[in-house]
Motif scaffolding. Structure first.
Motif, PDB file in Angstrom:
ATOM      1  N   LYS A  94       1.540  -1.341  -0.470  1.00  0.00           N
ATOM      2  CA  LYS A  94      -0.403  -0.348   0.022  1.00  0.00           C
ATOM      3  C   LYS A  94       1.028   1.124   0.184  1.00  0.00           C
ATOM      4  N   VAL A  95       2.051   0.951   0.883  1.00  0.00           N
ATOM      5  CA  VAL A  95       2.740   2.753   0.684  1.00  0.00           C
ATOM      6  C   VAL A  95       3.470   2.275  -0.374  1.00  0.00           C
TER       7      VAL A  95
ATOM      8  N   SER B  12       2.350   1.885  -3.474  1.00  0.00           N
ATOM      9  CA  SER B  12       1.168   2.127  -4.734  1.00  0.00           C
ATOM     10  C   SER B  12       0.847   3.458  -4.474  1.00  0.00           C
ATOM     11  N   HIS B  13       0.766   4.099  -2.665  1.00  0.00           N
ATOM     12  CA  HIS B  13       0.449   5.704  -2.323  1.00  0.00           C
ATOM     13  C   HIS B  13       1.396   6.462  -3.520  1.00  0.00           C
ATOM     14  N   ALA B  14       2.254   6.220  -2.419  1.00  0.00           N
ATOM     15  CA  ALA B  14       3.291   6.895  -3.490  1.00  0.00           C
ATOM     16  C   ALA B  14       3.631   7.095  -5.048  1.00  0.00           C
TER      17      ALA B  14
ATOM     18  N   ARG C  89       0.808   6.720  -6.947  1.00  0.00           N
ATOM     19  CA  ARG C  89      -0.266   7.140  -7.238  1.00  0.00           C
ATOM     20  C   ARG C  89      -0.113   8.568  -6.878  1.00  0.00           C
ATOM     21  N   ALA C  90       0.416   9.306  -6.092  1.00  0.00           N
ATOM     22  CA  ALA C  90       0.642  10.402  -5.211  1.00  0.00           C
ATOM     23  C   ALA C  90       1.854  11.268  -6.062  1.00  0.00           C
TER      24      ALA C  90
ATOM     25  N   GLU D 100      -0.543  12.030  -9.485  1.00  0.00           N
ATOM     26  CA  GLU D 100      -1.415  13.220  -8.289  1.00  0.00           C
ATOM     27  C   GLU D 100      -1.407  14.397  -9.705  1.00  0.00           C
TER      28      GLU D 100
ATOM     29  N   HIS E 253      -9.996   8.597 -11.421  1.00  0.00           N
ATOM     30  CA  HIS E 253      -9.207   7.026 -11.141  1.00  0.00           C
ATOM     31  C   HIS E 253      -8.248   6.327 -12.234  1.00  0.00           C
TER      32      HIS E 253
ATOM     33  N   GLN F 252      -4.910   4.216 -13.829  1.00  0.00           N
ATOM     34  CA  GLN F 252      -4.146   4.115 -13.066  1.00  0.00           C
ATOM     35  C   GLN F 252      -3.332   3.791 -13.617  1.00  0.00           C
TER      36      GLN F 252
ATOM     37  N   HIS G  23       8.250   5.152   1.017  1.00  0.00           N
ATOM     38  CA  HIS G  23       7.643   6.334   0.444  1.00  0.00           C
ATOM     39  C   HIS G  23       8.055   7.199  -0.280  1.00  0.00           C
TER      40      HIS G  23
END
Ligand code: ATP
Ligand code: MG
Length: 625
Positions: free
Chosen positions: A273-274, A276-278, A280-281, A284, A290, A292, A326
């Motif tokens: 998750k860390v 994939s969140h990084a 995505r960010a 941004e 949405h 991917q 991250h």
């Protein structure tokens, strides 16, 4: 990543204490889990060629053959025992494990749900040995150094589990995916997959003499397709404890599903998750909605800083410092995406390397290895060194936009004044400009420009909006978002809500360079605006910012809402459609795009320019057929 195993170590049973430390659970869910475990073992044994043969989607047979170190005959029966491994001996080694395996569980788990046999031969032996797991019999067999594990009739003794399997085609697809994940990160290993006697996939070993990046790029192209390589930029980042490399897809190639996101930690495919969140960010600012992003990221970190022993199938890991990873992933991708591709394309073009056949996306990213922190500056240095006039022109642009006319006669005066300092570029340098020389404006929307490759089309509002937005962000980061007091404050009728927001968020507004205060019970006065935006419609600007602030409410959210606020401001000040631009103004905009980060996408994630190559134009007219 090369395996770190010393192949001479014997297979031993782990102590009870160590067993209790190991994340246990269901290892074999479906044929693909078996394939993954067997390929893990082959890689740990130092194999450089791995052949996978399947029957009926792997349910009837999975055979994995490798040319690794092999297993000595006396250790073969131990290999099948639970908690028997050659890879770790104590807790200390568990904490810094560098191999794919460490639990000594996989073969035992597979044996319990299938008919398994192993053929193996080490370099010390004249012939191979075959162990039949069911009978426990050892016999001599023929094969070269390495190991073949054959798994037949998976779940034969547990029909209930067999029922959960999908069609052969689906199970085969999962098996192929399992090998693909390994293949992406091991370019020096060759892989081949057969199903029902037919070769389904083959990825040849890359030359180990080539640079790692070259090997990875070629393997990515082999496995994910040439398009992936063409439509992505190289990631290369080193900071503190982390190295992040690989490729990040261009924003245009984002998909509705996250099925092309490959992340590896020390050669292990993981879902995290860390990370994939990084990632995505990092997208941004260039990807909205949405969608991917697509990426293949390889993270290298001291094994002691990451715990791989948290999930029975090892698909998850735990970082000692999640924040650090991250940041590393975020910056790695951000840096890779920031450089405008127009400039990158020109860099390659000057080396005679580009083929601009299929539009902006066909423009290849730079292959040069710039250290990420220096990336943007390196880009600028390159610009300065190669296009001496471009810098001047860009500066002239600033003057131009500052004198950006709002309408009519005054406008023309302004423009003419600005042009006095405008250096008209000479033809030689024009050839080198990535986005070319402006030739016309189309319907007040597009700029047409000519470059060495053919025709460039630019959405002028979208491009200018991104330029202003990036400038505002840079200025705000440097705390130099200077505002300019208005000689005569602009006043406007305001709702009670707007007045309340202006009072409540006065500090936030000031931080944005806007000074807005109540004039009466139903009007507001704008007393200062950012220098950059002084020429635009300041009332519309103030209204939009107030509306946005009202949504985000408190000034504490400034950090989070900052980019949205700046984007709103940029949109208001960007050149509008239908405004007539002179050729010099158009050229100035093109030069500015070439040096602005992320200028390939507008603030809403859409492309700002496209290349139509001469070849494409010829094709339109059936020339040369
Ligand atoms: N293809 C192979 N080549 C050489 N040795 C192998 C091979 N497959 C298995 N082995 C040996 O058998 C042992 C047991 O394998 P197994 O996969 O069960 O456990 P592991 O790889 O040690 O740990 P894990 O359960 O985490 O995979 C390994 O430690 C290794 O010594
Ligand atoms: Mg294993």
């Amino acid at each position: 990543m090369q395996p770190q195993l010393q192949p001479t170590r014997a297979i031993r049973e782990l102590t009870d204490e160590l067993i209790s430390q190991i994340a246990a659970g269901e290892v074999v869910e479906r044929p693909a889990s078996v394939v993954r475990e067997l390929v893990d073992n082959a890689l740990d044994a130092g194999a450089t060629q791995i052949n996978v043969r399947l029957l009926a989607g792997g349910v009837r047979l999975i055979s994995v053959e490798d040319n690794g170190a092999g297993i000595p005959p006396n250790e073969l029966p131990i290999a099948l025992k639970r908690h028997a491994t050659s890879k770790i001996v104590d807790l200390h080694e568990l904490e810094s494990v560098g191999t794919m395996g460490f639990r000594g569980e996989a073969l035992a788990a597979i044996v319990s749900v299938s008919e398994l046999s192993i053929f193996s031969r080490t370099a010390d032996q004249d012939s191979a040995t075959l162990l039949n797991a069911r009978s426990g019999e050892l016999q001599a067999a023929a094969r070269s150094v390495g190991t073949t594990v054959e798994v037949k009739e998976l779940f034969y003794s547990t029909p209930a589990r067999r029922k959960f399997l999908k069609t052969d085609a689906t199970e085969l697809a999962h098996c192929v995916e399992a090998v693909r994940r390994h293949a992406l990160t091991r370019p020096h290993v060759g892989f081949a997959i057969w199903h029902e006697g037919k070769l389904v996939e083959q990825w040849r070993a890359q030359n180990p003499g080539d640079a790692q990046e070259t090997q990875i790029d070629r393997r990515l192209a082999d496995v994910l397709g040439e398009d992936f390589l063409r439509d992505s930029v190289a990631v290369h980042y080193q900071s503190g404890n982390f190295t992040v490399y690989g490729r990040a897809g261009l924003p245009d190639t984002a998909r509705s599903r996250g099925d092309q996101q490959f992340a590896y930690v020390n050669g292990r495919f993981i879902r995290d998750k860390v990370i994939s969140h990084a990632a995505r960010a990092a997208y941004e600012d260039v990807l909205h909605g949405h969608r991917q992003p697509v990426y293949a990221l390889f993270i290298e970190v001291d094994p002691a800083r990451v715990d791989v022993n948290v999930h029975p199938t090892k698909i998850e890991v735990r970082f000692r410092d999640g924040r650090e990873v991250h940041q590393a992933v975020l910056h790695a991708i951000e840096n890779a995406l920031a450089a405008p591709r127009s400039a990158a394309a020109a860099a390659l073009d000057s080396l005679g390397e580009t083929d601009f056949a299929i539009g902006a996306n066909a423009v290849k990213p730079p292959t040069t290895n710039v250290t990420p922190s220096a990336n943007n500056w390196a880009q600028r240095d390159w610009q300065q060194a190669n296009m001496p006039l471009a810098g001047d022109t860009a500066r002239s642009l600033e003057i131009l936009w500052q004198h950006k006319p709002s309408s009519g006669l005054a406008a023309q005066e302004d423009t003419r004044e600005a042009l006095k300092s405008f250096a008209t570029p000479n033809t030689e340098t024009q050839q080198q400009w990535p986005l070319g020389k402006a030739i016309a404006q189309l319907h007040g929307i597009y700029i047409l420009a000519e470059n060495a490759q053919g025709l460039v089309l630019v959405d002028m509002h979208a491009a200018h909006e991104r330029i202003v937005y990036e400038q505002l962000k840079t200025q705000m980061d440097a705390q130099s978002l200077n505002s300019q007091p208005l000689l005569i404050p602009a006043t406007f009728q305001a709702t009670a809500h707007e007045i309340a927001t202006a009072e409540h968020c006065a500090d936030t507004l000031l931080a944005l360079g806007l000074e807005i205060s109540a004039l009466s019970a139903n009007s507001l006065a704008i007393r200062a605006v950012p220098i950059h935006l002084a020429r635009g419609d300041v009332v519309a600007l103030a209204r939009s910012v107030l509306a946005e602030l009202a949504q985000h409410e408190a000034s504490t959210v400034l950090a989070r809402a900052r980019n949205e606020l700046l984007a709103t401001m940029a949109c208001h000040s960007a050149v509008r459609a239908n405004r007539h631009l002179t050729l010099d103004e158009m050229n100035a905009l093109l030069r500015q795009m070439e040096v602005t980060e992320r200028s390939d996408q507008c603030n809403h994630g859409r492309p700002t320019w496209r290349q139509l190559s001469l070849r494409e134009l010829d094709a339109l007219f059936l020339r040369g057929r």
